[in-house]
Write an enzyme that holds these catalytic residues in place. Structure first.
Site, mmCIF file in Angstrom:
data_model
loop_
_atom_site.group_PDB
_atom_site.id
_atom_site.type_symbol
_atom_site.label_atom_id
_atom_site.label_comp_id
_atom_site.label_asym_id
_atom_site.label_seq_id
_atom_site.Cartn_x
_atom_site.Cartn_y
_atom_site.Cartn_z
ATOM 1 N N MET A 1 0.831 -1.201 0.000
ATOM 2 C CA MET A 1 0.000 0.000 0.000
ATOM 3 C C MET A 1 0.869 1.256 0.000
ATOM 4 O O MET A 1 1.941 1.286 0.602
ATOM 5 C CB MET A 1 -0.920 0.008 1.232
ATOM 6 C CG MET A 1 -1.829 -1.214 1.334
ATOM 7 S SD MET A 1 -2.872 -1.461 -0.106
ATOM 8 C CE MET A 1 -3.923 -0.022 0.013
ATOM 9 N N GLU B 1 1.386 -5.081 3.409
ATOM 10 C CA GLU B 1 1.846 -5.775 2.212
ATOM 11 C C GLU B 1 1.613 -7.274 2.286
ATOM 12 O O GLU B 1 1.513 -7.844 3.371
ATOM 13 C CB GLU B 1 3.307 -5.457 1.909
ATOM 14 C CG GLU B 1 4.301 -6.019 2.890
ATOM 15 C CD GLU B 1 5.668 -5.372 2.695
ATOM 16 O OE1 GLU B 1 6.524 -5.996 2.059
ATOM 17 O OE2 GLU B 1 5.866 -4.247 3.178
HETATM 18 N N1 DCP Z 1 5.787 2.077 9.531
HETATM 19 C C1 DCP Z 1 6.199 2.607 10.752
HETATM 20 N N2 DCP Z 1 7.518 2.899 10.976
HETATM 21 C C2 DCP Z 1 8.443 2.717 9.996
HETATM 22 C C3 DCP Z 1 8.055 2.174 8.757
HETATM 23 C C4 DCP Z 1 6.710 1.872 8.553
HETATM 24 O O1 DCP Z 1 5.359 2.788 11.637
HETATM 25 N N3 DCP Z 1 9.734 3.028 10.220
HETATM 26 C C5 DCP Z 1 4.353 1.819 9.298
HETATM 27 C C6 DCP Z 1 3.714 3.054 8.712
HETATM 28 C C7 DCP Z 1 3.578 2.758 7.250
HETATM 29 C C8 DCP Z 1 3.404 1.265 7.244
HETATM 30 O O2 DCP Z 1 4.133 0.768 8.371
HETATM 31 O O3 DCP Z 1 2.483 3.449 6.664
HETATM 32 C C9 DCP Z 1 3.911 0.618 5.986
HETATM 33 O O4 DCP Z 1 5.284 0.838 5.839
HETATM 34 P P1 DCP Z 1 5.962 1.095 4.440
HETATM 35 O O5 DCP Z 1 7.427 0.927 4.617
HETATM 36 O O6 DCP Z 1 5.303 0.239 3.408
HETATM 37 O O7 DCP Z 1 5.727 2.647 4.143
HETATM 38 P P2 DCP Z 1 4.455 3.430 3.598
HETATM 39 O O8 DCP Z 1 3.348 2.511 3.246
HETATM 40 O O9 DCP Z 1 4.111 4.502 4.572
HETATM 41 O O10 DCP Z 1 5.006 4.153 2.297
HETATM 42 P P3 DCP Z 1 5.367 3.533 0.850
HETATM 43 O O11 DCP Z 1 4.415 4.187 -0.089
HETATM 44 O O12 DCP Z 1 6.771 3.917 0.587
HETATM 45 O O13 DCP Z 1 5.185 2.042 0.915
HETATM 46 CA CA CA Z 2 3.679 0.713 1.913
HETATM 47 CA CA CA Z 3 5.281 -2.128 3.368
#
Ligand code: DCP
Ligand code: CA
Ligand code: CA
Length: 387
Positions: free
Chosen positions: A10, A106
């Protein structure tokens, strides 16, 4: 035989859910994390609007504030993200039973052999992406490849809202221009070691004969080499089914009053029913666990004629089991349910009464997800709170 593996991730997951639930946030930089003025927390998720300012996950939230002070800073609402996550996993399960959640946002889906049912697997992957958007309002990035590793790299390639298909005969060329760090498990240390040998991209590794690479790096090198060639035989593994669900409460003071004990059981049963409902499971065996004032413990089980997820049936069964327990002060009460099976496969001749109770629990879950766990309580709990 070639497999077809899909990886779904996502986009800016937490931040996107916040934008979904609050339309005012759409199109604006949103940063989910701790308080930027207190403590030293980090960014959990940054919307793509915030990323333009250099904000990214795991960055100290204070630094994020310096880079983008006009962003909207929001505390995470995990229960809500988990709810959306379950919704996504449910969508995926309609396309294949082989779904492996890899994190909250994911999952891998094995579409091998679904051609006859759904047609071209790449088209099916696109349908999955569209259906996630239609049903949740959120965008996913999707990668399609012959194995998990390449599918994951592919889903990351055109983020956000990405869609990338890597055919079996394209795998080597797809990987070649990427830095070796794109391979899972290759960190800074190994990357700088490789760089000293003139190896920076995956293509640089591919140029070595396997045996030479092995003689330099040993057994681990062989694995790394295979990954660089795009070989990854790990299967998509659905999570192991749970054998039982349990919940227990230790009391501050030992309780002898049967009426209070029955109320405690009801609350425990509510909790169990909620968890069964969330996992779309039904249970046939109810086990009561009792620890007495002297720390001795007993368990009593009963198997029902029909599987249930009704809090009423679970608590009634537990109460009957409690009736057979010596009437001495009790320190701890617990219920566990086992003999679990998926709700979908349950026989149809279930009582109307049970369905009513189950609907109540579903409504309870919806309210709690929206307004918090303590937003709705049993009447006797409210009475006690007043006291
Ligand atoms: N997450 C978190 N701390 C982190 C990494 C992630 O709390 N250091 C949480 C928040 C994210 C979710 O897990 O929304 C999913 O992580 P992703 O690495 O997939 O990052 P995003 O979905 O936010 O962004 P992207 O569009 O790059 O996948
Ligand atoms: Ca993500
Ligand atoms: Ca992810």
């Amino acid at each position: 035989m070639n497999r077809v593996i899909v990886h779904i991730d996502m986009d800016a997951f937490f931040a996107s859910v916040e934008q979904l639930d609050n339309p005012e946030l759409r199109g604006r930089p949103v940063i989910v994390g701790g308080n930027p003025f207190k403590g030293r927390s980090v960014v959990s998720s940054a919307s793509y609007e915030a990323r333009k300012y250099g904000v990214h996950a795991a960055m100290p939230i204070r630094r994020a504030y310096k880079l983008c002070p006009h962003a909207v800073f929001i505390r995470p609402r995990f229960a809500r993200y988990e709810q959306v996550s379950r919704q996504i996993m449910e969508i995926l399960l309609r396309f294949s039973p082989l779904v492996e959640p890899a994190s909250i946002d994911e999952a891998y889906v094995d579409l091998t052999g679904t051609e006859r049912l759904f047609g071209d697997p790449a088209e099916t992957a696109l349908r999955i992406k569209r259906e996630i958007k239609e049903r949740t309002g959120l965008t996913a990035s999707v990668g399609v490849a012959p194995n998990k590793m390449v599918a994951k790299i592919a889903s990351d390639k055109d983020k956000p809202d990405g869609f990338c298909v890597v055919k079996p005969n394209e795998v080597k060329d797809f990987l070649a221009p990427l830095p070796v760090m794109a391979i899972p498990g290759v960190g800074d240390v190994l990357a700088s070691k490789l760089k000293k040998l003139g190896i920076e991209t995956i293509g640089d590794v591919q140029k070595f004969p396997r045996e030479v690479f092995k003689s330099i790096f040993g057994r681990g090198g062989e694995e790394l080499y295979d990954m660089c060639m795009g070989i990854d035989n790990r299967p998509v593994k659905p999570p192991k089914e749970r054998k039982q669900l349990s919940f227990e409460r230790t009391f501050e003071k030992d309780i002898k009053d049967r009426k209070i004990l029955r109320q405690k059981l009801l609350l425990i049963a509510d909790h169990i029913a909620e968890r069964l409902s969330k996992r779309e499971l039904v249970a046939r065996t109810v086990t009561l666990k009792v620890r007495f004032h002297d720390f001795s413990m007993i368990t009593r089980s009963q198997t029902l004629n029909l599987p249930t997820r009704s809090h009423e049936i679970i608590s009634e069964t537990a109460e009957k089991l409690l009736d057979k327990v010596p009437r001495v002060p009790i320190r701890l009460l617990g219920i566990s349910v086992s003999n679990l099976s998926p709700l979908a496969g349950r026989p149809a001749e279930i009582f109307v009464d049970t369905q009513r109770a189950e609907k109540l629990i579903d409504a309870l879950i919806a309210i709690r997800d929206k307004y918090g766990y303590t937003s709705i309580k049993r009447a006797f709990e409210l009475m006690r709170d007043k006291e």
